[in-house]
Scaffold this motif. Structure first.
Motif, PDB file in Angstrom:
ATOM      1  N   ALA A  41      19.691  38.538  59.049  1.00  0.00           N
ATOM      2  CA  ALA A  41      20.211  39.828  58.602  1.00  0.00           C
ATOM      3  C   ALA A  41      20.364  40.801  59.771  1.00  0.00           C
ATOM      4  CB  ALA A  41      19.287  40.425  57.544  1.00  0.00           C
TER       5      ALA A  41
ATOM      6  N   THR B  47      25.770  32.601  56.335  1.00  0.00           N
ATOM      7  CA  THR B  47      25.831  33.575  55.244  1.00  0.00           C
ATOM      8  C   THR B  47      24.686  34.583  55.272  1.00  0.00           C
ATOM      9  OG1 THR B  47      24.763  31.919  53.819  1.00  0.00           O
ATOM     10  CG2 THR B  47      27.160  32.150  53.650  1.00  0.00           C
ATOM     11  N   ARG B  48      23.748  34.436  56.161  1.00  0.00           N
ATOM     12  CA  ARG B  48      22.703  35.443  56.322  1.00  0.00           C
ATOM     13  C   ARG B  48      23.134  36.549  57.284  1.00  0.00           C
ATOM     14  NH1 ARG B  48      18.375  34.791  53.701  1.00  0.00           N
ATOM     15  NH2 ARG B  48      17.280  36.384  54.914  1.00  0.00           N
TER      16      ARG B  48
ATOM     17  N   PRO C 191      25.391  39.645  58.468  1.00  0.00           N
ATOM     18  CA  PRO C 191      26.171  40.674  57.755  1.00  0.00           C
ATOM     19  C   PRO C 191      27.661  40.370  57.769  1.00  0.00           C
ATOM     20  CG  PRO C 191      24.488  41.696  59.133  1.00  0.00           C
ATOM     21  CD  PRO C 191      24.453  40.231  59.450  1.00  0.00           C
ATOM     22  N   ALA C 192      28.345  40.727  56.677  1.00  0.00           N
ATOM     23  CA  ALA C 192      29.746  40.343  56.493  1.00  0.00           C
ATOM     24  C   ALA C 192      30.644  40.856  57.616  1.00  0.00           C
ATOM     25  CB  ALA C 192      30.242  40.839  55.139  1.00  0.00           C
TER      26      ALA C 192
ATOM     27  N   GLN D 276      30.117  38.631  60.592  1.00  0.00           N
ATOM     28  CA  GLN D 276      30.741  37.326  60.356  1.00  0.00           C
ATOM     29  C   GLN D 276      32.208  37.339  60.767  1.00  0.00           C
ATOM     30  OE1 GLN D 276      30.504  36.299  56.252  1.00  0.00           O
ATOM     31  NE2 GLN D 276      28.273  36.213  56.188  1.00  0.00           N
TER      32      GLN D 276
ATOM     33  N   ASN E 210      25.286  36.877  52.310  1.00  0.00           N
ATOM     34  CA  ASN E 210      26.539  37.618  52.402  1.00  0.00           C
ATOM     35  C   ASN E 210      27.692  36.640  52.249  1.00  0.00           C
ATOM     36  OD1 ASN E 210      25.302  40.275  53.361  1.00  0.00           O
ATOM     37  ND2 ASN E 210      24.589  38.874  54.946  1.00  0.00           N
ATOM     38  N   GLU E 211      28.467  36.808  51.222  1.00  0.00           N
ATOM     39  CA  GLU E 211      29.595  35.908  50.975  1.00  0.00           C
ATOM     40  C   GLU E 211      30.580  35.937  52.143  1.00  0.00           C
ATOM     41  OE1 GLU E 211      30.382  33.746  48.634  1.00  0.00           O
ATOM     42  OE2 GLU E 211      28.507  34.033  47.536  1.00  0.00           O
TER      43      GLU E 211
ATOM     44  N   SER F 285      34.174  36.078  53.788  1.00  0.00           N
ATOM     45  CA  SER F 285      35.475  36.601  53.382  1.00  0.00           C
ATOM     46  C   SER F 285      36.454  35.442  53.240  1.00  0.00           C
ATOM     47  CB  SER F 285      35.989  37.600  54.421  1.00  0.00           C
ATOM     48  OG  SER F 285      36.263  36.942  55.651  1.00  0.00           O
TER      49      SER F 285
END
Length: 359
Positions: A111, A158-159, A161-162, A165, A206-207, A209
């Motif tokens: 995170a 996915t850990r 932050p979007a 990413q 975090n999904e 995109s």
């Protein structure tokens, strides 16, 4: 090297990699250390023409590994996806070791992972004294992989932050990393690619995109298909880790490995192996990796505090901690399993009593 607790894949299996490279006459993609066929043989195991035996690193469907390797041979990045404990990180490391001869270009996703950790940072002493320059630039593992034409690894994508990413989008699509402070770009050398891992059971993820998803080819690593396959994985890894950790005592008996694997599979699936009894499922994943940990802890217990032979009492000591993650919900699940399943199996009486003694 004997004092290193855990060697990198390319160190631990240096002889196998060297033998594969010497015997590999097939076509290799640009900057690869060996051909895709040799990479698959390294992962799945096999016998070379000279009789040399390559040990399997992954026990499962060969087509899954071939699909992952074929992806890396294209311009698409690879996303290894699945529940925890399905060997995503293990496969990622060995793929990088075989393809590039180097599995160390690693970014661990958390995170707190920042954009600088994916792209580049600065040596602030140089930056303050001389201003922005290539000497002040501190490349990330991803940037070094681009410069050298090697494989970069991003664990737990996915850990991250979007917004961080999405830093990968330009790198994966344009194969370049802009450095606006210097007015230049780092362009990837042939052979560069990215292997990312992610699991679908993690909380607080975090999904990805849709734009980033399109840059990856996703390969799902399943849980072991059969009990025998999972037993083979656990037995192999326990043996390897026992030698690396220099654990005292004898290798675990197949009987104890089978019982631990069966417990995990039944609780994971919510029913006994014969399908006759429905079971409550615990909150944890009860992965193959956790089964390996239970057996390893039992071997250490038997070696240091027993006669070196793994017995039910040594296994029971670690089973509770692996299964009971929630002290209320999981304790009920575990107690019910003991009374309705373990107690009724004649050849499990010793394990039942040992587990009851732990309560």
């Amino acid at each position: 090297m004997s004092q290193i607790l855990r060697q990198h894949a390319e160190q631990q299996f240096a002889e196998e990699l060297d033998m594969l490279r010497k015997s590999d006459s097939r076509e290799r993609p640009g900057n690869w250390a060996m051909s895709p066929w040799a990479v698959a043989t390294y992962l799945m195991g096999g016998r070379l023409d000279n009789g040399f035996e390559i040990s399997p690193k992954y026990i499962g469907n060969r087509r899954i590994i071939e699909t992952a390797i074929a992806t890396l041979a294209t311009d698409r990045a690879l996303l290894l996806f699945g529940v925890p404990g399905t060997a995503k990180s293990w496969v990622s490391e060995h793929l990088a070791a075989a393809v590039s001869g180097d599995s160390t270009m690693l970014i661990q996703g958390t995170a707190g992972t920042s954009e600088e950790q994916l792209r580049y940072g600065w040596n602030y002493a140089h930056l303050l004294s001389k201003g922005p320059s290539t000497d002040a630039l501190v490349p990330s593992p991803l940037m070094r992989a681009m410069e050298l034409g090697k494989t970069a690894r991003v664990e737990e994508l996915t850990r991250i932050p979007a917004d961080v990413q999405d830093t990968l989008i330009t790198i994966l699509s344009e194969k370049s990393l802009p450095i606006p402070e210097l007015g230049i770009q780092c362009q990837a050398v042939r052979g560069f690619n990215v292997i990312a891992t992610a699991n679908n059971r993690d909380k607080g993820i975090n999904e990805l995109s849709s734009a980033l998803k399109r840059r990856f080819n996703t390969v799902i690593l399943p849980v072991p298909a059969s009990e025998d396959e999972e037993i083979a994985i656990v037995t192999k890894r326990v043996g390897e880790m026992g030698r690396a950790l220099q654990l005292p005592g004898e290798p675990p008996a197949l009987k104890e490995v089978r019982r631990v694997v069966q417990i995990f599979r039944e609780l994971r699936n919510g029913q006994t192996e014969d399908g006759k009894t429905k079971l409550k499922m615990p909150s944890g994943t009860l992965s193959t990796a956790e089964a390996i940990s239970v057996i390893n802890s039992g071997v250490a217990m038997a070696g240091h505090f027993g006669d070196g032979v793994l017995r039910a009492g040594d296994v029971a000591a670690s089973l509770v901690g692996a299964i009971v993650k929630d002290p209320v919900q999981d304790a009920v699940v575990w107690r019910e399993y003991q009374e309705t399943v373990m107690k009724e199996r004649d050849d499990w009486k010793d394990l039942y009593r040992a587990c009851r003694d732990q309560d």
